[in-house]
Write a protein that holds these residues in place. Sequence first.
Motif, PDB file in Angstrom:
ATOM      1  N   PRO A   1       0.817  -1.226   0.000  1.00 15.94           N
ATOM      2  CA  PRO A   1       0.000   0.000   0.000  1.00 15.94           C
ATOM      3  C   PRO A   1       0.851   1.278   0.000  1.00 15.94           C
ATOM      4  CG  PRO A   1      -0.843  -1.578   1.594  1.00 15.94           C
ATOM      5  CD  PRO A   1       0.470  -2.109   1.137  1.00 15.94           C
ATOM      6  N   LEU A   2       1.988   1.227   0.687  1.00 12.61           N
ATOM      7  CA  LEU A   2       2.869   2.398   0.713  1.00 12.61           C
ATOM      8  C   LEU A   2       3.469   2.649  -0.661  1.00 12.61           C
ATOM      9  CD1 LEU A   2       4.729   1.756   4.104  1.00 12.61           C
ATOM     10  CD2 LEU A   2       2.589   2.987   3.698  1.00 12.61           C
ATOM     11  N   THR A   3       3.826   1.552  -1.345  1.00 10.07           N
ATOM     12  CA  THR A   3       4.381   1.665  -2.704  1.00 10.07           C
ATOM     13  C   THR A   3       3.310   2.168  -3.673  1.00 10.07           C
ATOM     14  OG1 THR A   3       5.847  -0.178  -2.195  1.00 10.07           O
ATOM     15  CG2 THR A   3       5.610   0.438  -4.504  1.00 10.07           C
ATOM     16  N   GLU A   4       2.105   1.660  -3.511  1.00  8.50           N
ATOM     17  CA  GLU A   4       0.999   2.099  -4.363  1.00  8.50           C
ATOM     18  C   GLU A   4       0.762   3.598  -4.206  1.00  8.50           C
ATOM     19  OE1 GLU A   4      -3.795   1.221  -4.963  1.00  8.50           O
ATOM     20  OE2 GLU A   4      -2.555  -0.099  -3.732  1.00  8.50           O
ATOM     21  N   ASN A   5       0.772   4.092  -2.967  1.00  5.60           N
ATOM     22  CA  ASN A   5       0.589   5.533  -2.734  1.00  5.60           C
ATOM     23  C   ASN A   5       1.700   6.348  -3.395  1.00  5.60           C
ATOM     24  OD1 ASN A   5      -1.712   5.088  -1.259  1.00  5.60           O
ATOM     25  ND2 ASN A   5      -0.685   5.176   0.737  1.00  5.60           N
ATOM     26  N   ALA A   6       2.951   5.844  -3.285  1.00  8.12           N
ATOM     27  CA  ALA A   6       4.082   6.575  -3.851  1.00  8.12           C
ATOM     28  C   ALA A   6       3.962   6.708  -5.368  1.00  8.12           C
ATOM     29  CB  ALA A   6       5.396   5.884  -3.482  1.00  8.12           C
TER      30      ALA A   6
ATOM     31  N   LEU B   1      11.376   8.592  -9.700  1.00  9.47           N
ATOM     32  CA  LEU B   1      12.309   7.711  -8.997  1.00  9.47           C
ATOM     33  C   LEU B   1      11.637   7.191  -7.739  1.00  9.47           C
ATOM     34  CD1 LEU B   1      15.110   6.424  -8.631  1.00  9.47           C
ATOM     35  CD2 LEU B   1      15.794   8.501  -7.389  1.00  9.47           C
ATOM     36  N   LEU B   2      11.603   5.858  -7.623  1.00 10.06           N
ATOM     37  CA  LEU B   2      11.036   5.207  -6.453  1.00 10.06           C
ATOM     38  C   LEU B   2      12.163   4.441  -5.760  1.00 10.06           C
ATOM     39  CD1 LEU B   2       8.523   4.397  -4.788  1.00 10.06           C
ATOM     40  CD2 LEU B   2       8.278   2.427  -6.325  1.00 10.06           C
ATOM     41  N   THR B   3      12.346   4.697  -4.456  1.00 12.19           N
ATOM     42  CA  THR B   3      13.420   4.048  -3.700  1.00 12.19           C
ATOM     43  C   THR B   3      12.820   3.239  -2.569  1.00 12.19           C
ATOM     44  OG1 THR B   3      14.922   5.888  -4.183  1.00 12.19           O
ATOM     45  CG2 THR B   3      15.534   4.420  -2.388  1.00 12.19           C
ATOM     46  N   ILE B   4      13.159   1.927  -2.538  1.00 12.06           N
ATOM     47  CA  ILE B   4      12.716   1.023  -1.478  1.00 12.06           C
ATOM     48  C   ILE B   4      13.953   0.594  -0.709  1.00 12.06           C
ATOM     49  CG2 ILE B   4      11.420  -1.046  -0.899  1.00 12.06           C
ATOM     50  CD1 ILE B   4       9.778   0.967  -2.437  1.00 12.06           C
ATOM     51  N   SER B   5      13.970   0.817   0.614  1.00 11.67           N
ATOM     52  CA  SER B   5      15.144   0.431   1.405  1.00 11.67           C
ATOM     53  C   SER B   5      14.696  -0.284   2.663  1.00 11.67           C
ATOM     54  CB  SER B   5      15.990   1.653   1.767  1.00 11.67           C
ATOM     55  OG  SER B   5      15.281   2.508   2.642  1.00 11.67           O
TER      56      SER B   5
END
Length: 568
Positions: free
Chosen positions: A470-475, A490-494
């Motif tokens: 859900p957080l990725t979807e919002n981003a 740019l999407l960054t997942i850490s």
Amino acid sequence: MKHMLEYFKNLSFRKKVTIICLFVGLVPVILLGSFSYGQVRKLLIDREKTALKESLKQEVYNLNYKIDSYLNAMNLILWDEDVRNSLTHTFTNNFDMYKTYMYELDPLFTTVRSLHGEIKTLTIYTDNPIYPHGSTLRPLGDIKNLPWYQEALSKTTPFFAASKDKKSLYLICRLYLSGSNYTSILYMNISYEKTFSTLSSLFNKSYGVFLENGQGEVLYSFHDFKEKDLSYALSDQSLSALKVGKLNETYVIQSVSLKNSGWKIYVYRPVSTVSEAANQITVIVILIVLLCLLLLFVLSALLSKSLVRPLEELSEDMDRLEDSEMAVRVVYDSSDELGHLVKSFRRMVSRIQYLIDEVYKSKITQQEYEMKALQAQINPHFLYNSLSLINGKAIMAEQEDISRMAQLLSTFYRTTLNKGKNLISVHDELENTRSYISIQSMMHSNSFDVVYEIDESALSLVMINLLLQPLTENAIIHGIDHKETPGRGLLTISLTRSAALLIFTVSDNGCGMKDETLSRLLTSETNGYGAHNVHQRVQLYYGAEFGLKYESRVNEGTTVWLTIPAAQ
């Protein structure tokens, strides 16, 4: 006393409260203020004594240096062989006298005076029939009527004397001339002002000083007081009272002796001047007492009413509790019977609230979530088989994009459904998120970039599922899709592991959010499975100290941190 107690007992309750408040409030303030004033005054006096002592030490050093220089200058003349020979010699002609003046006495005296600017004159008084020579050589009869003459005849060591007008200081010594019948006395006239100039600049204002010789005679006195403090100036006759301690209550006094001359310096300052700074505390204490008096009168008038008010508020809270409103508004922190009643009521309401929130609501939330997960599991094999058939058909038709989409959907729904379980490995949660991002990337024609920064030591740990997607979807939907600034999205997942915590970060460079929107994000319900839902699930499962934290700037992007415990 009995009548006072009877009178107090018959006073109204409000007056009793007023008197008690005044007593309890004012007495500690007065005692504390008095104690503070006394301590500060004592500290100031002790500090002043130390300052006087240190100043005197420096002044004694200076005076000892000057006295030593005068004595050394006198000894230089007393023990000069040419001077001694000249004073014991019987001259037969004027030429020999002239040579004595020009080549023996004058050069030596000129040298001594040039080295010591404080020496005004140097004179030898003698009964040798040599002719007088200016102020350098004079007949002995010139000083026979002076007060120090007899003392000079009786002593063989230098001694100091002062003029009656206290403007000149004399250093006098008889010359010891072995085997001679002549009497000679060396006289040194020293400038009073230059010798004792530093005594008049020990402090800026408000002090006095006495310099006494070994016989109790005042050689020098000085005082410098402000106009309002002139009454504190002491005369020379007051030195005896100062020495025996009769003035210790009025003055701060210090004294030091000079080692080579037997002199003693006394410095005094009025206690009232020294403790003047403590008077500010007295003013402050008086102002505080007056302010306390005013406040106590006002507060005591309201106190009787305030004792009844908590009971009224407690009754209102009980009525609201019957209507299922759990808010407790009554405030009463006293430890008396009323305070105990209020605290017991507060604990009861808090316990009821806990049972409702932690047991009832959490169970409902958990059941709703399990129901959603159960509904999502309806015939999963049919979904997987359908996706596998689509994948096979796509491969046969050489449609790689369709095949990849089918594989990503299969992975996404497998990890999302998670066989109906609430917990999932960190590895599978990240795989679910990767699949979702890949699907979105294909749907967006690869219009944004993705960066993964993963601490692989955390992949084997366990967490509740469906938190990152859900957080990725919002981003993507609310951030990158609305990006107005130039450049690719740019999407960054850490993921970082810190001690006993797992910290996930989802960051985008999209449109960002206003502060008003950001403040409501975690507190407002949303139509979809959004940030509020994730935050609530995390806090229900792990505790209130975990959850989401957002930071966003308009046209710069948004970053969300998800913090949960690191569980095996």
